[in-house]
Design an enzyme around this catalytic site. Structure first.
Site, PDB file in Angstrom:
ATOM      1  N   GLU A  51      -4.905  18.462   6.543  1.00 38.31           N
ATOM      2  CA  GLU A  51      -5.300  19.193   7.753  1.00 38.31           C
ATOM      3  C   GLU A  51      -6.169  18.323   8.661  1.00 38.31           C
ATOM      4  OE1 GLU A  51      -4.943  21.667  10.506  1.00 38.31           O
ATOM      5  OE2 GLU A  51      -4.164  22.394   8.597  1.00 38.31           O
ATOM      6  N   ARG A 108     -10.866  25.709   8.743  1.00 38.19           N
ATOM      7  CA  ARG A 108     -11.820  26.698   8.209  1.00 38.19           C
ATOM      8  C   ARG A 108     -11.149  27.602   7.184  1.00 38.19           C
ATOM      9  NH1 ARG A 108     -13.632  26.785  13.535  1.00 38.19           N
ATOM     10  NH2 ARG A 108     -12.435  28.654  14.060  1.00 38.19           N
ATOM     11  N   TYR A 109      -9.942  28.093   7.498  1.00 38.61           N
ATOM     12  CA  TYR A 109      -9.238  28.979   6.555  1.00 38.61           C
ATOM     13  C   TYR A 109      -8.964  28.258   5.249  1.00 38.61           C
ATOM     14  CZ  TYR A 109      -8.331  31.511  10.928  1.00 38.61           C
ATOM     15  OH  TYR A 109      -8.455  32.153  12.134  1.00 38.61           O
ATOM     16  N   GLY A 141       2.691  26.016 -11.834  1.00 35.19           N
ATOM     17  CA  GLY A 141       3.007  25.327 -13.083  1.00 35.19           C
ATOM     18  C   GLY A 141       1.905  25.466 -14.122  1.00 35.19           C
ATOM     19  N   TYR A 191     -20.261   9.136   9.178  1.00 36.36           N
ATOM     20  CA  TYR A 191     -19.103   9.354  10.038  1.00 36.36           C
ATOM     21  C   TYR A 191     -18.137  10.356   9.402  1.00 36.36           C
ATOM     22  CZ  TYR A 191     -20.721   5.180  12.506  1.00 36.36           C
ATOM     23  OH  TYR A 191     -21.463   4.269  13.203  1.00 36.36           O
ATOM     24  N   LYS A 243       3.036  16.376  16.794  1.00 41.15           N
ATOM     25  CA  LYS A 243       2.301  17.548  16.320  1.00 41.15           C
ATOM     26  C   LYS A 243       3.073  18.297  15.249  1.00 41.15           C
ATOM     27  CE  LYS A 243      -0.627  18.473  20.302  1.00 41.15           C
ATOM     28  NZ  LYS A 243      -1.115  19.524  21.193  1.00 41.15           N
ATOM     29  N   ASP A 244       4.391  18.428  15.437  1.00 42.16           N
ATOM     30  CA  ASP A 244       5.215  19.116  14.437  1.00 42.16           C
ATOM     31  C   ASP A 244       5.242  18.361  13.114  1.00 42.16           C
ATOM     32  OD1 ASP A 244       5.766  21.032  16.342  1.00 42.16           O
ATOM     33  OD2 ASP A 244       7.788  20.290  16.791  1.00 42.16           O
ATOM     34  N   HIS A 280       5.719  16.751  26.399  1.00 38.92           N
ATOM     35  CA  HIS A 280       6.562  15.589  26.160  1.00 38.92           C
ATOM     36  C   HIS A 280       7.182  15.739  24.782  1.00 38.92           C
ATOM     37  CE1 HIS A 280       7.840  11.465  25.480  1.00 38.92           C
ATOM     38  NE2 HIS A 280       7.727  11.273  26.794  1.00 38.92           N
TER      39      HIS A 280
END
Length: 125
Positions: free
Chosen positions: A71, A34-35, A116, A18, A96-97, A89
Site C-alpha cells: 500500500e 489506515r484501514y 492455509g 524518513y 495507478k491500476d 493519460h
C-alpha cells in the site's frame, strides 16, 4: 569531490526518521492504508493465538506487513503520477491500476496464508 552524506549510526537514525515520516504521511493521507493498519492491529495479535509454530507466526505477521508495504508503494506511485500532472493519460491510469493490482495480490496472499494456517491447525484438532 567531497562526500557530504552521513554515514554510520547517524545514517541509520536519519533513514529511520524518513521512514517514520513516510508511515505518518501514508496514515494521514491514505484512507486505504489506515484501514489496512486497523486490520493489522487485529490480525497481528490474533496471529499469536492462531499460530502453532514459529513459522506459522512469522508467515501470519509477515503477510500483514506485506500488505502495508504494498500500500505504501502504491501510494508512492499515485503521488508521483499526480505530481506529474492531473490531466487524464492512459499511462498514468495504467500506473495507478498496476499499483492497485499489487495491493490486491498481497491481500490474496494474506487470505491464502491465513486460510492455509487455519486449515492445517483445524485438521490437527
Amino acid at each position: 569531490m567531497p562526500n557530504d552524506k552521513v554515514t554510520g549510526p547517524a545514517r541509520f537514525y536519519y533513514a529511520t526518521c524518513y521512514s517514520m515520516k513516510g508511515i505518518r504521511a501514508a496514515f494521514v493521507h491514505e484512507p486505504a492504508f489506515r484501514y489496512e493498519v486497523y486490520a493489522a492491529l487485529v490480525l497481528i495479535p490474533l496471529s499469536f493465538w492462531v499460530a502453532q509454530t514459529g513459522v506459522q507466526l512469522g508467515l501470519l505477521i509477515a503477510s500483514c506487513l506485506l500488505v502495508l508495504m504494498a500500500e505504501v508503494f502504491n501510494s508512492a506511485i499515485e503521488a508521483v503520477v499526480d505530481r506529474a500532472g492531473l490531466e487524464m493519460h492512459e499511462l498514468a491510469g495504467r500506473a495507478k491500476d498496476l499499483g492497485s493490482a499489487g495491493v490486491f495480490f498481497t491481500l490474496l496472499i494474506v487470505m491464502l496464508i491465513w486460510g492455509g494456517v487455519l486449515w492445517d491447525n483445524l485438521a490437527v484438532v
